[in-house]
Design a protein around this motif. Sequence first.
Motif, PDB file in Angstrom:
ATOM      1  N   CYS A  95      -3.340  45.287 -21.058  1.00 42.33           N
ATOM      2  CA  CYS A  95      -2.790  43.977 -21.426  1.00 42.33           C
ATOM      3  C   CYS A  95      -2.600  43.957 -22.936  1.00 42.33           C
ATOM      4  CB  CYS A  95      -3.751  42.876 -20.976  1.00 42.33           C
ATOM      5  SG  CYS A  95      -5.430  43.075 -21.627  1.00 42.33           S
ATOM      6  N   ASP A  96      -2.117  42.831 -23.442  1.00 41.14           N
ATOM      7  CA  ASP A  96      -1.822  42.753 -24.863  1.00 41.14           C
ATOM      8  C   ASP A  96      -3.051  42.976 -25.720  1.00 41.14           C
ATOM      9  OD1 ASP A  96       0.769  42.286 -24.359  1.00 41.14           O
ATOM     10  OD2 ASP A  96       0.719  40.115 -24.709  1.00 41.14           O
ATOM     11  N   SER A  97      -4.169  42.432 -25.270  1.00 36.81           N
ATOM     12  CA  SER A  97      -5.379  42.523 -26.084  1.00 36.81           C
ATOM     13  C   SER A  97      -6.554  42.967 -25.221  1.00 36.81           C
ATOM     14  CB  SER A  97      -5.647  41.159 -26.717  1.00 36.81           C
ATOM     15  OG  SER A  97      -6.705  41.256 -27.640  1.00 36.81           O
ATOM     16  N   PRO A  98      -6.641  44.278 -24.977  1.00 35.24           N
ATOM     17  CA  PRO A  98      -7.718  44.761 -24.116  1.00 35.24           C
ATOM     18  C   PRO A  98      -9.086  44.550 -24.774  1.00 35.24           C
ATOM     19  CG  PRO A  98      -6.114  46.519 -24.598  1.00 35.24           C
ATOM     20  CD  PRO A  98      -5.796  45.358 -25.493  1.00 35.24           C
ATOM     21  N   GLY A  99     -10.076  44.229 -23.955  1.00 35.58           N
ATOM     22  CA  GLY A  99     -11.431  44.059 -24.483  1.00 35.58           C
ATOM     23  C   GLY A  99     -12.302  43.272 -23.530  1.00 35.58           C
ATOM     24  N   ILE A 100     -13.490  42.931 -24.034  1.00 31.97           N
ATOM     25  CA  ILE A 100     -14.459  42.230 -23.199  1.00 31.97           C
ATOM     26  C   ILE A 100     -14.146  40.742 -23.182  1.00 31.97           C
ATOM     27  CG2 ILE A 100     -16.887  41.576 -23.017  1.00 31.97           C
ATOM     28  CD1 ILE A 100     -17.413  44.483 -24.119  1.00 31.97           C
ATOM     29  N   ALA A 101     -14.030  40.219 -21.971  1.00 28.71           N
ATOM     30  CA  ALA A 101     -13.568  38.845 -21.800  1.00 28.71           C
ATOM     31  C   ALA A 101     -14.671  37.904 -21.341  1.00 28.71           C
ATOM     32  CB  ALA A 101     -12.419  38.804 -20.795  1.00 28.71           C
ATOM     33  N   GLY A 102     -15.765  38.454 -20.840  1.00 27.10           N
ATOM     34  CA  GLY A 102     -16.812  37.567 -20.363  1.00 27.10           C
ATOM     35  C   GLY A 102     -17.915  38.303 -19.653  1.00 27.10           C
ATOM     36  N   GLU A 103     -18.781  37.499 -19.052  1.00 25.19           N
ATOM     37  CA  GLU A 103     -19.960  38.030 -18.388  1.00 25.19           C
ATOM     38  C   GLU A 103     -19.988  37.551 -16.941  1.00 25.19           C
ATOM     39  OE1 GLU A 103     -23.623  36.746 -20.202  1.00 25.19           O
ATOM     40  OE2 GLU A 103     -24.852  37.695 -18.664  1.00 25.19           O
ATOM     41  N   ALA A 122     -17.481  32.960 -20.207  1.00 27.59           N
ATOM     42  CA  ALA A 122     -16.339  33.645 -20.815  1.00 27.59           C
ATOM     43  C   ALA A 122     -16.540  33.698 -22.316  1.00 27.59           C
ATOM     44  CB  ALA A 122     -15.041  32.912 -20.488  1.00 27.59           C
ATOM     45  N   CYS A 123     -16.000  34.720 -22.936  1.00 24.87           N
ATOM     46  CA  CYS A 123     -16.000  34.796 -24.391  1.00 24.87           C
ATOM     47  C   CYS A 123     -15.003  33.785 -24.952  1.00 24.87           C
ATOM     48  CB  CYS A 123     -15.581  36.190 -24.855  1.00 24.87           C
ATOM     49  SG  CYS A 123     -16.679  37.498 -24.330  1.00 24.87           S
ATOM     50  N   ARG A 124     -15.368  33.162 -26.049  1.00 25.91           N
ATOM     51  CA  ARG A 124     -14.423  32.248 -26.696  1.00 25.91           C
ATOM     52  C   ARG A 124     -13.162  33.019 -27.079  1.00 25.91           C
ATOM     53  NH1 ARG A 124     -15.269  27.478 -28.613  1.00 25.91           N
ATOM     54  NH2 ARG A 124     -17.527  27.705 -28.566  1.00 25.91           N
ATOM     55  N   ASN A 125     -13.359  34.203 -27.612  1.00 27.16           N
ATOM     56  CA  ASN A 125     -12.252  35.112 -27.878  1.00 27.16           C
ATOM     57  C   ASN A 125     -12.592  36.476 -27.290  1.00 27.16           C
ATOM     58  OD1 ASN A 125     -12.519  33.437 -30.845  1.00 27.16           O
ATOM     59  ND2 ASN A 125     -10.593  33.367 -29.716  1.00 27.16           N
ATOM     60  N   ILE A 126     -11.571  37.142 -26.806  1.00 29.36           N
ATOM     61  CA  ILE A 126     -11.769  38.509 -26.330  1.00 29.36           C
ATOM     62  C   ILE A 126     -12.416  39.343 -27.447  1.00 29.36           C
ATOM     63  CG2 ILE A 126     -10.552  40.607 -25.575  1.00 29.36           C
ATOM     64  CD1 ILE A 126     -10.152  38.598 -23.504  1.00 29.36           C
TER      65      ILE A 126
END
Length: 159
Positions: free
Chosen positions: A61-69, A111-115
Amino acid sequence: MPRRRQYWLMKSEPDEFSIDDLRRSKNGTARWDGVRNYQARNFLRDDFEAGDAVLFYHSSCDSPGIAGEAVVVRKGYPDPSAFDPDSSYYDPKSDPTRPVWYSVDVKFVRACRNIITRPALAAMPELKTMLVLKRGIRLSVQPVTESEWRVILNHAEWV
DNA sequence: GCCAACGTTGGC
DNA sequence: GCCAACGTTGGC
């Protein structure tokens, strides 16, 4: 004898299924199905336990990374999508008497506030050995160490 | 869209 | 069991 909680990272393409999709699922819970890689399957079948902690990772995706728990709420069981000829995950090699593929159920935690993006993860020296950051590692389900988990949780801001 | 790296398949 | 060909993953 209760075993220690284990930590996992699970990749999902947010176009297919995002952390918000999980949050909006009934009871915040969804089946993690469609894993068709043997090493990942072994983790799901043999090592996942209810209560294990999950980092929800957005990939491709545009911004790969950790999105939440998330948290594992049901340990490995045969993946029903493998038995369903109408499913894109259908696999005739797998049948209910001799299942090949496995699912777990996971539940939204937060969820993370930001990825937490890959560059952000890569900038943390403590995460040098994290599998998801290594090139060529494309396991969609992978173990995370307790110290990696702690570093990431301390870094994240949560919604 | 590109492409490197990986996993799977199938002929031999 | 080897290995080339192919399909997939996934960051960029």
